[in-house]
Each structure stands twice: as structure tokens, then as C-alpha cells.
Design an enzyme around this catalytic site. Structure first.
Site, mmCIF file in Angstrom:
data_model
loop_
_atom_site.group_PDB
_atom_site.id
_atom_site.type_symbol
_atom_site.label_atom_id
_atom_site.label_comp_id
_atom_site.label_asym_id
_atom_site.label_seq_id
_atom_site.Cartn_x
_atom_site.Cartn_y
_atom_site.Cartn_z
ATOM 1 N N ASP A 115 0.876 -1.176 0.000
ATOM 2 C CA ASP A 115 0.000 0.000 0.000
ATOM 3 C C ASP A 115 0.909 1.222 0.000
ATOM 4 O OD1 ASP A 115 -1.686 2.138 0.603
ATOM 5 O OD2 ASP A 115 -2.864 1.021 2.058
ATOM 6 N N CYS A 118 1.524 3.115 3.273
ATOM 7 C CA CYS A 118 2.045 2.317 4.388
ATOM 8 C C CYS A 118 3.521 2.628 4.617
ATOM 9 C CB CYS A 118 1.823 0.833 4.078
ATOM 10 S SG CYS A 118 2.962 -0.317 4.834
ATOM 11 N N CYS A 121 5.903 -0.252 4.110
ATOM 12 C CA CYS A 121 5.989 -0.583 2.678
ATOM 13 C C CYS A 121 7.034 0.307 2.010
ATOM 14 C CB CYS A 121 4.633 -0.407 1.997
ATOM 15 S SG CYS A 121 3.334 -1.520 2.606
ATOM 16 N N ARG A 145 -5.327 -0.466 1.979
ATOM 17 C CA ARG A 145 -5.900 -0.768 3.302
ATOM 18 C C ARG A 145 -7.187 -0.002 3.575
ATOM 19 N NH1 ARG A 145 -1.190 1.034 6.958
ATOM 20 N NH2 ARG A 145 -1.249 2.690 5.384
#
Length: 236
Positions: A115, A118, A121, A145
Site C-alpha cells: 500500500d 504504508c 511498505c 488498506r
């Protein structure tokens, strides 16, 4: 000609029996409000596997009992998630849509549900060169998300529809914007598969045998984990 007709008749009859056998299951699913589902054989006698957009269910042939969540084979040296192993076919079907960062000397392949909003991430992607140098090929699928109608989903759609997906992904992860774009890629397919695999947050790593590893791991720790996991599950 006669043999062909007989074979067609047998196949039609078998199909009819299969639908009749699933009638109780379909009735239960309808009662639960589950409209979109795929009923398949289960690894346990007397049960069926039901793939839905909300996850994987195991239901008895009479439709009276349901189990939600992964099923494990514990007959070997390490537990094997047979639910996710079954879902590898769906995962590999999305291979052409993945954004891939291939290791020059590939030893392991991981699929990461990511994502763009994120933090971990971003951290994982910043270390891509280190993962690749250790022989780890990273394949990305999208998992917004905040949902499928979120701003993140729209931006990830633009990334996955860009002519150069890797550059678009790199740019966005570096804080740059990407031009809106449309194509046949459906982020909902990525998201639904993630849910079925048990993804609830990002990054979520799926190994080549379907094992789900939630969360971020630094490159060296990931390499050590993958090496050990490969030893434990070899022959499964």
C-alpha cells in the site's frame, strides 16, 4: 460418434450430480448472504472449500457446519498452510499484473501485498537493492488498506496502468505524483486475493509455497528466514 455421445452424456450426468451435491452448501451460503463464491473440493473428506471475496470457508457437505480461516497440514516437519497453497493458482494467474523487481542471481521469490500509504511498505521498497543483492526477487500486488474506493486505490490503479509500472511505483514511493491512467487491471482482484490469503495489513509477504508472512523484515533477516523456511519445507 457413439462413443463421443456416451462420453458427453456421462460428463453431463457427473456435472448434475456435482451440482446436486453442492445444493445444501449453496442454500447455506445464500442464507448467509454470500452471493459470489467458488465451491471446490477440500483436503478433508466430507467438506468443501468455498472461496469468497471475504475469505476462505470450509463447509461440510450437508451445509450445517462452517470453519473460517486457513487449514494446516501438520504431517511434516513444519506446518503447511494448505489453504494458501491452493490459492497459488489464483496468485500465479495475476503474475502478468505484478510489478517485479528481479534479483540478478535469484534464490527466492516473494510476493508482497503493498500500500503506497504504508510506512513500512516505503521502508521495504527503499531497501529493494539490498533484497535483490541477496537473491530475493520481489513481486508487488496492490492492497489498499482503506478500501477499494479510496484515494490510495485510485493512485495504485494509475501506477499499475502506467506504461512503465516500475518507474511509476518508484516515483510514488519517492513522494512524486503519477498521472491518472486506466486499463484492464482491476485492483479489486489483487485485494480479494489478499483477503483470501489472510492479508489484514501491509506489507504482507507470500512465499512461493503460499505461506503468509505478515509485516516488514529487513533484507538480511528476510534472507535468513527464507533459507531456513526452504530447508524446513523441502519435499513438501
Amino acid at each position: 460418434m457413439k462413443k463421443g455421445f456416451m462420453l458427453f452424456t456421462l460428463l453431463a450426468a457427473f456435472s448434475g450430480f456435482a451440482q446436486a451435491d453442492d445444493a445444501a452448501i449453496q442454500q447455506t451460503l445464500a442464507k448467509m448472504g454470500i452471493k459470489s463464491s467458488d465451491i471446490q473440493p477440500a483436503p478433508v473428506a466430507g467438506m468443501k472449500t468455498v472461496l469468497t471475496n471475504s475469505g476462505v470457508l470450509y463447509i461440510t457437505d450437508d451445509g450445517k457446519h462452517i470453519i473460517q480461516g486457513p487449514m494446516y497440514d501438520v504431517s511434516g516437519t513444519a506446518p503447511v498452510n494448505v489453504t494458501n497453497k491452493m490459492l497459488l493458482k489464483q496468485l500465479n494467474a495475476l503474475e502478468k499484473e505484478m510489478i517485479v523487481y528481479k534479483a540478478p542471481q535469484e534464490k527466492h521469490v516473494i510476493t508482497v501485498f503493498t500500500d503506497i500509504t504504508c510506512g513500512y511498505c516505503h521502508k521495504l521498497h527503499e531497501q529493494m537493492a539490498d533484497y535483490n543483492a541477496l537473491g530475493i526477487t520481489v513481486r508487488y500486488l496492490a492492497f489498499p488498506r482503506q478500501g477499494l474506493d479510496s484515494d490510495a486505490e485510485k493512485e495504485m490503479k494509475a501506477i499499475w496502468c502506467a506504461k512503465d509500472k516500475n518507474k511509476a511505483f518508484d516515483d510514488v514511493m519517492a513522494g512524486k505524483s503519477v498521472a491518472p491512467a486506466s486499463c484492464d487491471v482491476d485492483i479489486a482482484d489483487h485485494y480479494a486475493l489478499g483477503v483470501q490469503l489472510g492479508v489484514s495489513g501491509t506489507p504482507a509477504v507470500v512465499l512461493s509455497n503460499g505461506t503468509l508472512v505478515p509485516g516488514y523484515q529487513p533484507p538480511k533477516e528476510m534472507k535468513e528466514f527464507l533459507d531456513e523456511h526452504q530447508k524446513m519445507t523441502s519435499g513438501k
